[in-house]
Design an enzyme around this catalytic site. Structure first.
Site, PDB file in Angstrom:
ATOM      1  N   GLU A  93      11.302  41.259  59.823  1.00 33.24           N
ATOM      2  CA  GLU A  93      12.706  41.638  59.045  1.00 33.24           C
ATOM      3  C   GLU A  93      12.844  43.103  60.215  1.00 33.24           C
ATOM      4  O   GLU A  93      12.212  43.775  60.316  1.00 33.24           O
ATOM      5  CB  GLU A  93      12.468  42.124  57.794  1.00 33.24           C
ATOM      6  CG  GLU A  93      11.925  41.125  56.959  1.00 33.24           C
ATOM      7  CD  GLU A  93      11.608  41.395  55.556  1.00 33.24           C
ATOM      8  OE1 GLU A  93      12.021  42.518  55.179  1.00 33.24           O
ATOM      9  OE2 GLU A  93      10.836  40.594  54.796  1.00 33.24           O
TER      10      GLU A  93
ATOM     11  N   ASP B 151      16.203  53.014  49.987  1.00 30.56           N
ATOM     12  CA  ASP B 151      15.165  53.384  50.691  1.00 30.56           C
ATOM     13  C   ASP B 151      14.380  54.705  50.479  1.00 30.56           C
ATOM     14  O   ASP B 151      15.208  55.607  50.233  1.00 30.56           O
ATOM     15  CB  ASP B 151      15.297  53.136  52.207  1.00 30.56           C
ATOM     16  CG  ASP B 151      15.393  51.799  52.767  1.00 30.56           C
ATOM     17  OD1 ASP B 151      14.531  51.022  52.499  1.00 30.56           O
ATOM     18  OD2 ASP B 151      16.417  51.272  53.143  1.00 30.56           O
TER      19      ASP B 151
END
Lengths: 395, 262
Positions: B47, B58
């Site tokens: 990824e 995040d």
């Protein structure tokens, strides 16, 4: 033309809910129940009582002789600065804390720029007996220290945010991250008409008490319900949304939104989103956004922490696009001058944010019969340090 | 629809190891070398993160790598440029992961076309809602054989999981706990109950578990309940430091493989 959001939270092409799956449950829950809760009789009764007995509403609509004389029009000031906690922010936090209670939430988070929303959130949390955590950019913690001390005294925890430009945008990011990590017990009290649906509409509804009162007060004082102009400053845009709300469908009322020009719209140090932005997605909604060609968000600048935001609520993006509202911008200097002028002519020290709205009086050609309402969204106590620095520099 | 992701899931149903890194970190031109070394060391799927200025899903590690990558000058345009010849050397499935705004500014159709030309097999765009994807983007993504990967969390209701399952044409990204990236996976009873609940739903799409998977123990635990797992923050952390980039990738993978069942 309909200027309100549709059932999916869209104002024209702006709005929606662009959120990661981790927030989906909380947002879906709010979307499905907010109208039912806030339009219920018991909620409305409790909200109304608290607005009057706790926040001190209605806030006065004050006719300013001296500004009227100076600007050759009838200038009224909507005195949101006289609310409990010193700004319009309390209208929304009272509404949202009542909602959070009904949803069974026990922990409240909020973001704040100038600290006005943080103080208003800490205040209602103290009263409700709920834990309160406020995210505030480290730059803002430094420039709005009186509000930081107030939040602490009210029992809230202030978490300085060190990421990005360390201002309102980054505080909002951090509050969203907190919510992702605490999805069950926590309600996020967003302070402006930004964020995913239903926040823009929900916050606008709670703030709409401002224009509801203006209509009534104006009728009492002048015999007419609608002014020729309503002027308000816009960061995310909650006080403007509240001031415009009940006039949106009266096209004869000119709506003036004043953005923060910073050091000048073309200087690279500005927060004038409608002039510098284009459609984009930030903090869960599609709106106008200051961004690079690659879609990275540009750090805005304004002397006023409450307007230092790279976006604008989707309702305002639509008002801009449809030309229902006119968008002006005032620079740091113009705002500071307007603040000094109001202080010395009327004995009212406005918040730096509100001073941007007052600065617009200089930019508009009024007719002598024009009735003009300027929303003084907050008081300037928190900005004394900035004011003093400015006065020393111009001496 | 077939691509390298669907083939991988078909051929290798278990212990799939997927690794995330942020393009442009630690150095702007590390992208290709990281991918090649990851494949050489046994990653099944990679990824590639497209950095964004405001990555709300995040934690601190990926926030930091994104900030560094952006200040290094990473853009989606440049990333496609770097990946132009990647299919000459790399055969594992590649996924681009990032937030919606930069992709939208690039242009959705243009983005999908570039993915197809470059040999990208899928996308993960956390803030692209299911409903918007379904109504506006699904056809475009499928036209270019791109698997758009959706997330589910412990809070996602069964009915929504069923909907996501039907809409998925790759795997389902199962977020291990209610958190941002990089928060350590707990392995507590509540989490195991969630893993078991999803397993017992017998979904048609396979699942990979991500968020908080950092080492052998957490990978193995996750791999018992799903087709594999995704490592992000732990790998990004291992990329810091002065050694050549291949060494850092290699050291991380060796340490992981030596102590792991795969």
């Amino acid at each position: 033309m309909n200027y309100q959001s549709d059932e999916k939270g869209y104002y024209g092409t702006f709005g929606g809910a662009f959120i990661p799956e981790m927030m989906q449950q909380n947002i879906s829950q709010l979307q499905s129940c907010y109208i039912e809760i806030i339009e219920s009789d018991s909620f409305k009764e409790e909200f109304k009582t608290l607005l009057s007995d706790y926040a001190g509403r209605p806030s006065p609509l004050y006719y300013s002789d001296r500004l009227s004389d100076h600007y050759k029009a009838h200038i009224y000031l909507k005195r949101e600065d006289l609310n409990h906690t010193g700004s319009h922010k309390i209208n929304n936090t009272i509404g949202q804390i009542l909602l959070a209670k009904r949803l069974g939430k026990t922990r409240i988070i909020a973001e704040t720029g100038a600290g006005q929303h943080g103080v208003a959130t800490a205040t209602v949390c103290a009263r409700a007996g709920l834990e309160c955590i406020v995210y505030m950019g480290a730059v803002d913690v430094a420039r709005q220290s009186p509000n930081v001390e107030k939040m602490k005294m009210l029992g809230a925890e202030v978490r300085p945010v060190q990421s990005g430009s360390k201002t309102l945008k980054d505080a909002t990011n951090e509050a969203i991250r907190d919510w992702i990590n605490n999805p069950v017990d926590t309600h996020y009290i967003i302070g402006s008409v930004v964020g995913p649906h239903p926040y823009p509409d929900m916050v606008a509804r709670f703030q709409s008490v401002i224009s509801e009162e203006i209509r009534i007060q104006l009728k009492e004082k002048t015999g007419r319900e609608t002014p020729d102009y309503v002027i308000a400053c816009v960061g995310g845009g909650s006080n403007a949304a509240g001031s415009f709300y009940h006039f949106l469908n009266n096209p004869e009322v000119k709506l003036i939104a004043v953005e923060a020009g910073g050091k000048g719209v073309d200087t690279g140090e500005s927060a004038a989103t409608t002039q510098l932005g284009r459609p984009g997605i930030l903090h869960g909604s599609r709106s106008l956004l200051m961004q690079t060609a690659d879609g990275q968000v540009i750090e805005p600048y304004s002397i006023s922490a409450g307007l230092d935001y790279p976006g604008i609520g989707p309702m305002h993006a639509n008002l801009f696009k449809t030309h229902r509202a006119q968008f002006l911008s005032a620079t740091d200097d113009q705002a500071l001058k307007a603040a000094l002028y109001l202080s010395q002519k009327e004995g009212i020290i406005p918040a730096l944010e509100s001073a941007h709205a007052l600065a617009a009086l200089e930019m508009i050609e009024f007719k002598p019969d024009d009735v003009v309402v300027v929303n003084v969204s907050g008081r300037g106590d928190k900005d004394m340090e900035t004011f003093l620095k400015y006065f020393q520099s111009v001496k | 629809m077939e691509n390298r992701i669907t083939s991988l899931l078909h051929q290798k149903g278990e212990n799939i190891l997927s690794i995330y890194f942020t393009a442009g970190y630690p150095e702007l031109n590390d992208t290709k070398r990281i991918i090649e070394e990851l494949e050489r060391c046994g990653a099944d799927l990679i990824e590639i993160g497209m950095p964004f200025s405001d990555p709300v899903a995040d934690g601190p590690v990926i926030q930091h790598s994104s900030e560094v990558a952006l200040s290094n000058g990473m853009t989606i345009n440049l990333l496609f440029e770097q990946l132009k010849e990647i299919r000459k050397t790399v055969s594992v499935p590649l996924i681009l992961m990032g937030y919606l705004n930069p992709v939208m500014q690039f242009g959705i159709e243009e983005f999908c076309l570039k993915c197809k030309e470059t040999g990208i097999d899928g996308t993960i765009i956390p803030d692209l809602p299911l409903e918007v994807y379904q109504e506006e983007y699904k056809e475009i993504f499928e036209k270019y054989s791109l698997s758009n990967i959706f997330l589910i969390t412990p809070q996602t209701p069964e009915q929504r999981i069923r909907m996501i399952d039907l809409l998925s044409n790759g795997f389902i990204y199962m977020v291990s706990s209610s958190s941002t990236t990089g928060v350590k996976e707990s392995g507590d009873n509540e989490q195991i109950a969630y893993f078991e609940r999803i397993r017992s739903m017998n979904l048609r799409s396979k699942q990979l578990i991500g968020f908080g998977i950092s080492d052998k123990a957490s990978f193995e635990r996750a791999a018992q309940y799903a087709s594999g797992a995704i490592i992000g923050s732990a790998f990004v952390t291992a990329l810091a430091g002065e050694m050549p980039i291949e060494h850092k990738v290699n050291a991380f993978m060796l340490k992981f493989l030596k102590t792991s069942i795969i």
